[in-house]
Design a protein around this motif. Structure first.
Motif, short mmCIF file in Angstrom:
data_model
loop_
_atom_site.label_atom_id
_atom_site.label_comp_id
_atom_site.label_asym_id
_atom_site.label_seq_id
_atom_site.Cartn_x
_atom_site.Cartn_y
_atom_site.Cartn_z
N THR A 160 0.82 -1.11 0.04
CA THR A 160 -0.15 0.01 0.03
C THR A 160 0.96 1.30 0.13
N ILE A 161 0.83 1.90 -1.09
CA ILE A 161 1.66 3.06 -1.30
C ILE A 161 0.86 4.13 -1.64
N ASN A 162 0.87 5.46 -0.93
CA ASN A 162 0.44 6.50 -0.97
C ASN A 162 0.99 7.20 -2.18
N LEU A 163 0.59 7.09 -3.35
CA LEU A 163 1.24 7.69 -4.67
C LEU A 163 0.53 9.13 -5.00
N LYS A 164 1.40 10.03 -5.12
CA LYS A 164 0.80 11.60 -5.20
C LYS A 164 1.09 11.76 -6.88
N THR A 165 -0.22 12.32 -7.47
CA THR A 165 -0.12 12.65 -8.71
C THR A 165 0.01 14.01 -8.99
N ASP A 166 0.01 14.90 -7.80
CA ASP A 166 0.22 16.49 -7.89
C ASP A 166 1.55 17.06 -7.65
N VAL A 167 2.58 16.01 -7.80
CA VAL A 167 4.00 16.36 -7.47
C VAL A 167 4.68 16.22 -8.77
N LYS A 168 5.95 16.81 -8.90
CA LYS A 168 6.85 16.41 -10.26
C LYS A 168 7.40 15.24 -10.14
N THR A 169 7.63 14.36 -9.05
CA THR A 169 8.29 13.06 -9.02
C THR A 169 7.34 12.17 -9.65
N PRO A 170 7.97 11.24 -10.70
CA PRO A 170 7.26 10.27 -11.22
C PRO A 170 6.60 9.22 -10.37
N LEU A 171 5.64 8.52 -10.89
CA LEU A 171 5.15 7.50 -10.19
C LEU A 171 5.91 6.32 -9.74
N TYR A 172 7.07 6.00 -10.93
CA TYR A 172 7.48 4.98 -10.57
C TYR A 172 8.91 5.34 -9.76
N GLU A 173 9.13 6.56 -9.56
CA GLU A 173 10.14 6.79 -8.73
C GLU A 173 9.69 6.63 -7.29
N GLN A 174 8.48 7.14 -7.03
CA GLN A 174 7.84 6.98 -5.84
C GLN A 174 7.73 5.67 -5.27
N ILE A 175 7.22 4.71 -6.34
CA ILE A 175 7.27 3.14 -5.82
C ILE A 175 8.51 2.55 -5.59
#
Length: 467
Positions: free
Chosen positions: A5-20
């Motif tokens: 369970t990862i709280n992904l943020k779509t309103d930031v510049k960091t790409p989703l794959y980098e967040q994961i």
């Protein structure tokens, strides 16, 4: 493990794959996902997080390339064994680490102060703009290792007129601050020397030569400066002195002592005097004393000067005048070292000198410091029954010598209780066992006359009335 369970943020510049990737890497580093644990398949995790499968694959590929996970054919991704690998554990981001609380003072009588409010910002801005508008691409190329010839020539002319220094531009070397100049000088001289220092002394130079593994010896002082007879009794072959305004005592070395010092240097091959002409521009009684270098007829004096005190510390512009016998050593050992000062800065200060701005700036700051000097002495008069003043004729600090049983530690503590920072002579003594009267240094360059008067009255109250 079936899901993460990862709280992904779509309103930031960091790409989703980098967040994961960052989330999984952090959990592995912290041991939350242990060695051997199987990660969810890319299909399962992409469905759980509602992202594309390629996004999860990018994250896994990055973890795989950095060694955090291993891939087994037909089985999936597993956490690699990293527990035995050495790694630094950080409790927090160093940039977010809280600083140790610093003691704050209402008034700081630092002897190293400079009044930056009097800096000629408009002139400096004008010269900077005009220098850059010249469009000279040469300004941005690597220049002469000694410094630009025009700048060195301007320094020669200034030193001759203001300090009586006899030199040619070839003898002048430009560098970023006195520390660098001394390190360069150590390379020119070599390490087989013993240096004598005035005691008390300018500790920055003393510590630097100690760090460079030189043998050093302290030499006592009298009312005329370094005792040459005591110097002659040592094995020293280089003497580091501040004859125009000894730091920190404020003693001005008279002509007779200067001649004795030069005779000592002439007494043996390989002896030299390092003359540090720090803050010699500021004198409030009588004519300025010419530099020792101007009296040197046999190439024994190495002259050091800086614009840090007269213009601004951040300028980081110092200069060294080598005697002719040492020029060959410099050319052989150090000519390949590039200059540490940009050609742009050299050009700006060159024009600052040549176009008369430097002289006008010095006249302005002399008058400014003279007013603060006079205000401090006037306010300190009630203390003259318990102490005497010295070193007040030049520089930007004076000394209070207490004649009773006060200790420097107690005087500093009492001042600190009033929110005032003062400095003791003990900090400048090489031989800490040397006994002497309690002596306090009071610098006045970075305080206004109003601040000086208020702080001086507080000092009188805490030093005189609390006894």
């Amino acid at each position: 493990m079936n899901e993460l369970t990862i709280n992904l943020k779509t309103d930031v510049k960091t790409p989703l794959y980098e967040q994961i990737y960052a989330y999984i890497k952090t959990d592995i580093q912290n041991g939350k996902i242990p060695y051997g644990e199987k990660l969810p398949s890319t299909r399962a995790l992409s469905r759980h997080l509602e992202v594309s499968r390629s996004t999860v694959e990018l994250a896994y590929e990055q973890l795989l390339s950095e060694g955090y996970v291993e891939s087994e054919p037909c089985r999936g991704y597993f956490v690699a064994q990293i527990e035995e690998l050495y790694r630094l554990k950080r409790s927090r981001n160093p940039a977010q680490s809280p600083e140790m609380p610093r003691k704050t003072y209402r008034f700081d009588f630092t002897p190293n102060g400079v009044d930056l409010n009097s800096f000629p910002y408009n002139v400096w801005r004008k010269l900077s703009r005009e220098t850059l508008l010249d469009g000279q691409t040469e300004l941005f190329r690597t220049g002469d290792s000694k410094g630009e010839y025009g700048f060195r020539n301007a320094i020669c002319n200034y030193l001759y007129q203001a300090r009586g220094v006899e030199c040619t531009p070839d003898q002048v070397i430009i560098g970023a601050g006195n520390d660098y100049m001394l390190m360069l000088l150590s390379s020119v001289l070599g390490r087989k020397h013993t240096l004598a220092f005035e005691d008390p002394t300018y500790m920055q130079a003393y510590r630097l030569f100690c760090c460079l593994s030189y043998e050093t010896v302290p030499v006592p002082m009298d009312k005329s400066g370094m005792e040459v007879k005591a110097l002659a009794d040592t094995d020293a072959d280089i003497a580091y002195v501040t004859p125009s305004h000894q730091y920190p005592t404020g003693i001005v070395m008279p002509i007779r002592r200067r001649q004795e010092l030069l005779r000592w240097a002439d007494g043996a091959e390989g002896r030299y005097i390092i003359e540090d002409d720090y803050d010699s521009e500021f004198r409030y009684k009588g004519k300025p004393i010419p530099a020792l270098q101007g009296m040197d007829a046999h190439g024994k004096v190495i002259y050091l000067g800086t614009f840090s005190k007269s213009i601004a510390p951040a300028i980081r512009l110092s200069y060294m005048v080598l005697p002719e016998p040492l020029l060959a050593a410099y050319e052989k050992k150090n000519r390949f070292i590039h200059s540490t000062v940009s050609k742009v800065d050299q050009r700006i200060v060159q024009r600052f000198i040549e176009e008369g701005y430097y002289e006008r700036h010095l006249n302005k700051t002399r008058a400014l410091y003279k007013g603060r000097h006079d205000a401090l002495i006037e306010e300190l008069k009630p203390l003259l029954g318990t102490c005497r003043i010295s070193g007040e004729h030049a520089g930007v600090h004076l000394l209070l010598h207490f004649q009773n049983n006060e200790t420097e530690e107690e005087l500093i503590r009492l001042a600190e209780e009033e929110g005032i920072r003062v400095y003791g002579m003990k900090d400048y003594r090489i031989r800490q066992e040397a006994k002497g009267e309690a002596t306090i240094l009071l610098g006045y360059a970075n305080l206004t006359e109003t601040q000086i008067r208020e702080a001086a009255r507080l000092l009188i109250r805490c030093w005189k009335e609390k006894k």
